[in-house]
Structures are given as C-alpha cells and as structure tokens.
Design a protein around this motif. Structure first.
Motif, PDB file in Angstrom:
ATOM      1  N   ASP A 102      32.420  22.268  13.334  1.00 38.14           N
ATOM      2  CA  ASP A 102      32.698  22.055  11.911  1.00 38.14           C
ATOM      3  C   ASP A 102      31.562  21.219  11.330  1.00 38.14           C
ATOM      4  O   ASP A 102      31.446  20.020  11.635  1.00 38.14           O
ATOM      5  N   VAL A 103      30.718  21.845  10.497  1.00 36.74           N
ATOM      6  CA  VAL A 103      29.516  21.154  10.011  1.00 36.74           C
ATOM      7  C   VAL A 103      29.849  19.950   9.127  1.00 36.74           C
ATOM      8  O   VAL A 103      29.045  19.029   9.005  1.00 36.74           O
ATOM      9  N   THR A 104      31.041  19.945   8.544  1.00 33.47           N
ATOM     10  CA  THR A 104      31.414  18.799   7.698  1.00 33.47           C
ATOM     11  C   THR A 104      31.704  17.567   8.555  1.00 33.47           C
ATOM     12  O   THR A 104      31.867  16.466   8.032  1.00 33.47           O
ATOM     13  N   LEU A 105      31.779  17.743   9.867  1.00 34.52           N
ATOM     14  CA  LEU A 105      32.099  16.625  10.764  1.00 34.52           C
ATOM     15  C   LEU A 105      30.905  16.197  11.608  1.00 34.52           C
ATOM     16  O   LEU A 105      31.084  15.463  12.578  1.00 34.52           O
ATOM     17  N   SER A 106      29.709  16.662  11.251  1.00 32.63           N
ATOM     18  CA  SER A 106      28.568  16.336  12.114  1.00 32.63           C
ATOM     19  C   SER A 106      28.381  14.821  12.157  1.00 32.63           C
ATOM     20  O   SER A 106      28.473  14.128  11.144  1.00 32.63           O
ATOM     21  N   GLY A 107      28.164  14.312  13.354  1.00 30.23           N
ATOM     22  CA  GLY A 107      28.028  12.865  13.534  1.00 30.23           C
ATOM     23  C   GLY A 107      29.334  12.181  13.908  1.00 30.23           C
ATOM     24  O   GLY A 107      29.340  11.017  14.279  1.00 30.23           O
ATOM     25  N   ALA A 137      33.494  12.045  19.436  1.00 27.04           N
ATOM     26  CA  ALA A 137      34.321  13.054  20.114  1.00 27.04           C
ATOM     27  C   ALA A 137      35.807  12.818  19.876  1.00 27.04           C
ATOM     28  O   ALA A 137      36.569  13.759  19.684  1.00 27.04           O
ATOM     29  N   ALA A 138      36.197  11.552  19.822  1.00 27.03           N
ATOM     30  CA  ALA A 138      37.619  11.235  19.658  1.00 27.03           C
ATOM     31  C   ALA A 138      38.165  11.716  18.313  1.00 27.03           C
ATOM     32  O   ALA A 138      39.369  11.911  18.150  1.00 27.03           O
ATOM     33  N   ASP A 139      37.272  11.904  17.330  1.00 25.73           N
ATOM     34  CA  ASP A 139      37.710  12.359  16.007  1.00 25.73           C
ATOM     35  C   ASP A 139      37.621  13.874  15.856  1.00 25.73           C
ATOM     36  O   ASP A 139      37.791  14.402  14.761  1.00 25.73           O
ATOM     37  N   LEU A 140      37.336  14.562  16.933  1.00 25.70           N
ATOM     38  CA  LEU A 140      37.140  16.010  16.856  1.00 25.70           C
ATOM     39  C   LEU A 140      38.318  16.792  17.444  1.00 25.70           C
ATOM     40  O   LEU A 140      38.219  17.990  17.670  1.00 25.70           O
ATOM     41  N   ASP A 141      39.423  16.122  17.690  1.00 24.41           N
ATOM     42  CA  ASP A 141      40.599  16.831  18.203  1.00 24.41           C
ATOM     43  C   ASP A 141      41.277  17.652  17.111  1.00 24.41           C
ATOM     44  O   ASP A 141      41.328  17.223  15.952  1.00 24.41           O
ATOM     45  N   VAL A 142      41.816  18.812  17.485  1.00 25.47           N
ATOM     46  CA  VAL A 142      42.843  19.459  16.662  1.00 25.47           C
ATOM     47  C   VAL A 142      44.156  18.877  17.197  1.00 25.47           C
ATOM     48  O   VAL A 142      44.571  19.217  18.313  1.00 25.47           O
ATOM     49  N   PRO A 143      44.799  17.962  16.447  1.00 31.57           N
ATOM     50  CA  PRO A 143      45.995  17.303  16.988  1.00 31.57           C
ATOM     51  C   PRO A 143      47.087  18.311  17.336  1.00 31.57           C
ATOM     52  O   PRO A 143      47.264  19.308  16.633  1.00 31.57           O
ATOM     53  N   ASP A 144      47.794  18.018  18.422  1.00 31.62           N
ATOM     54  CA  ASP A 144      48.850  18.913  18.889  1.00 31.62           C
ATOM     55  C   ASP A 144      50.016  18.892  17.895  1.00 31.62           C
ATOM     56  O   ASP A 144      50.645  17.847  17.700  1.00 31.62           O
ATOM     57  N   PRO A 145      50.327  20.033  17.249  1.00 37.06           N
ATOM     58  CA  PRO A 145      51.386  20.030  16.230  1.00 37.06           C
ATOM     59  C   PRO A 145      52.782  20.314  16.794  1.00 37.06           C
ATOM     60  O   PRO A 145      53.763  20.323  16.054  1.00 37.06           O
ATOM     61  N   TYR A 146      52.896  20.533  18.107  1.00 35.10           N
ATOM     62  CA  TYR A 146      54.123  21.079  18.701  1.00 35.10           C
ATOM     63  C   TYR A 146      55.373  20.256  18.384  1.00 35.10           C
ATOM     64  O   TYR A 146      56.411  20.804  18.051  1.00 35.10           O
ATOM     65  N   TYR A 147      55.261  18.930  18.468  1.00 31.95           N
ATOM     66  CA  TYR A 147      56.452  18.093  18.280  1.00 31.95           C
ATOM     67  C   TYR A 147      56.645  17.629  16.839  1.00 31.95           C
ATOM     68  O   TYR A 147      57.562  16.878  16.535  1.00 31.95           O
ATOM     69  N   PHE A 163      45.717  24.799  11.110  1.00 27.43           N
ATOM     70  CA  PHE A 163      45.095  26.055  10.656  1.00 27.43           C
ATOM     71  C   PHE A 163      43.796  25.778   9.902  1.00 27.43           C
ATOM     72  O   PHE A 163      42.768  26.407  10.160  1.00 27.43           O
ATOM     73  N   SER A 164      43.830  24.815   8.965  1.00 29.57           N
ATOM     74  CA  SER A 164      42.623  24.494   8.170  1.00 29.57           C
ATOM     75  C   SER A 164      41.489  24.017   9.070  1.00 29.57           C
ATOM     76  O   SER A 164      40.331  24.426   8.903  1.00 29.57           O
ATOM     77  N   MET A 165      41.825  23.137  10.006  1.00 27.88           N
ATOM     78  CA  MET A 165      40.786  22.628  10.928  1.00 27.88           C
ATOM     79  C   MET A 165      40.184  23.767  11.738  1.00 27.88           C
ATOM     80  O   MET A 165      38.963  23.856  11.907  1.00 27.88           O
ATOM     81  N   ILE A 166      41.054  24.620  12.238  1.00 26.00           N
ATOM     82  CA  ILE A 166      40.620  25.732  13.094  1.00 26.00           C
ATOM     83  C   ILE A 166      39.776  26.722  12.295  1.00 26.00           C
ATOM     84  O   ILE A 166      38.744  27.219  12.765  1.00 26.00           O
ATOM     85  N   GLN A 167      40.184  26.985  11.061  1.00 29.04           N
ATOM     86  CA  GLN A 167      39.461  27.947  10.217  1.00 29.04           C
ATOM     87  C   GLN A 167      38.031  27.455   9.924  1.00 29.04           C
ATOM     88  O   GLN A 167      37.069  28.213  10.055  1.00 29.04           O
ATOM     89  N   ARG A 168      37.896  26.179   9.547  1.00 30.34           N
ATOM     90  CA  ARG A 168      36.554  25.633   9.263  1.00 30.34           C
ATOM     91  C   ARG A 168      35.685  25.662  10.511  1.00 30.34           C
ATOM     92  O   ARG A 168      34.511  26.023  10.476  1.00 30.34           O
ATOM     93  N   ALA A 169      36.290  25.280  11.634  1.00 23.64           N
ATOM     94  CA  ALA A 169      35.516  25.192  12.871  1.00 23.64           C
ATOM     95  C   ALA A 169      35.118  26.577  13.388  1.00 23.64           C
ATOM     96  O   ALA A 169      33.998  26.762  13.880  1.00 23.64           O
TER      97      ALA A 169
END
Ligand code: 4NP
Length: 164
Positions: free
Chosen positions: A121-126, A129-139, A149-155
């Motif tokens: 995701d180019v908007t996150l360059s720099g 690593a800890a800020d690059l997770d797609v948080p687990d939405p399961y619970y 979805f938005s995070m995944i789509q941009r990435a």
C-alpha cells in the motif's frame, strides 16, 4: 506454423490464520483487480490459513457479504498452509499480519518471497511492520470486515502495480 504461446503464471498465495475472513478476501480482490486490468491469466492465485480449524469451509458470511457489495466473488474453500508444497509452488507468499508472516518463516518459507500485504500500500510507505497488519476481524462486528476490505483493496492494487 505458429508456436503455441506458453504463459508462465506467477503464483500468489495469500495467507491468514483461519482462511475464512482475510485471505479469501485478498484472493478474490486480487483476482478481481487483475481481471479488470486484463491480467488474470498471468497469475495462479490461492489462499490458505496457518491454522486448520475451518478446512473445507466456505468463507465467513461477513467476508462474502462485503465482497458481494463490491462485486467481488470469493471462489475457494478453506485449506491449511502446506509448507512443503506451497513454498515450492508460489512465488509470492503474502501474509495478512505479522503473526502469519512469522509463522511462515518459522515453517521455512524463503524470506525473499514473503511479504506483508499492506507493505504494497503506497500510502503506507515508511510505516513500521507492526502498523502493516490487516487486523483479524473474526471476533468483531461487520465494520471490521468493511475496514479489512478497504485495506486489502488498496494493498492489492499496489501489489499489482509493483509486480507487473
Ligand atoms: P482469518 O480470521 O484468519 O482472517 O480467516 C480468523 C478466522 C477464524 C479464526 C481466527 C481468525 N478462528 O480462531 O477460528
């Protein structure tokens, strides 16, 4: 006589924990975007989980719903990561979070082929690593699936730009 054109497909494997929420979304979104760009035939795309609790199940209904809202199909059923086969077959091993990444590396994945999805995701360059997770939405609630979805789509869009 013209030679038959051989298409070498690039293997892309999206990996999360259960393979019912995030990685099926990434698989579906990546295929959808690749199709829009006329590049679907260039890839062999799959997803899996580092855990085996949901093997054989269809994606979580909340992932299916958010995907449907955006015209994205989620084609596969859950399966567990198979280090022996998968690390050989797939060129890109794309983790949804740093725990999935660590798990693959522990299982022997080649470091140079493992990436966090959001590192594309180019908007996150720099970002760390800890800020690059797609948080687990399961619970959580449905909002978490919209955010995933938005995070995944941009990435995935960034990933296609980067690897094509
Ligand atoms: P996913 O979410 O890793 O995005 O598929 C999860 C799904 C199920 C579980 C954990 C995470 N579970 O513990 O059953």
């Amino acid at each position: 006589m013209s030679a038959r054109k051989q298409i070498e497909r690039t293997g892309v494997l999206f990996v999360c924990l259960g393979n019912i929420c995030r990685s099926p979304l990434a698989e579906g979104v990546f295929l959808h975007l690749a199709h829009e760009r006329g590049m679907e035939d260039r890839f062999h795309v799959d997803s899996c989980g580092t855990g085996g609790w949901h093997v054989g199940e269809r994606p979580d209904h909340r992932s299916v719903a958010v995907a449907k809202k955006h015209g994205v199909k989620l084609p596969s059923r859950a399966r567990k990561l198979d280090p022996f086969e998968d690390f050989d077959r797939f060129h890109w091993l794309i983790a949804m979070d740093s725990e999935n990444e660590r798990e693959m590396l522990t299982e022997g994945a080649p470091r140079e082929r493992v990436r966090l999805l959001r590192s594309f995701d180019v908007t996150l360059s720099g970002a760390k690593a800890a800020d690059l997770d797609v948080p687990d939405p399961y619970y959580g609630g449905v909002d978490g699936f919209d955010q995933a979805f938005s995070m995944i789509q941009r990435a995935c869009a960034g990933m296609l730009d980067a690897i094509c």
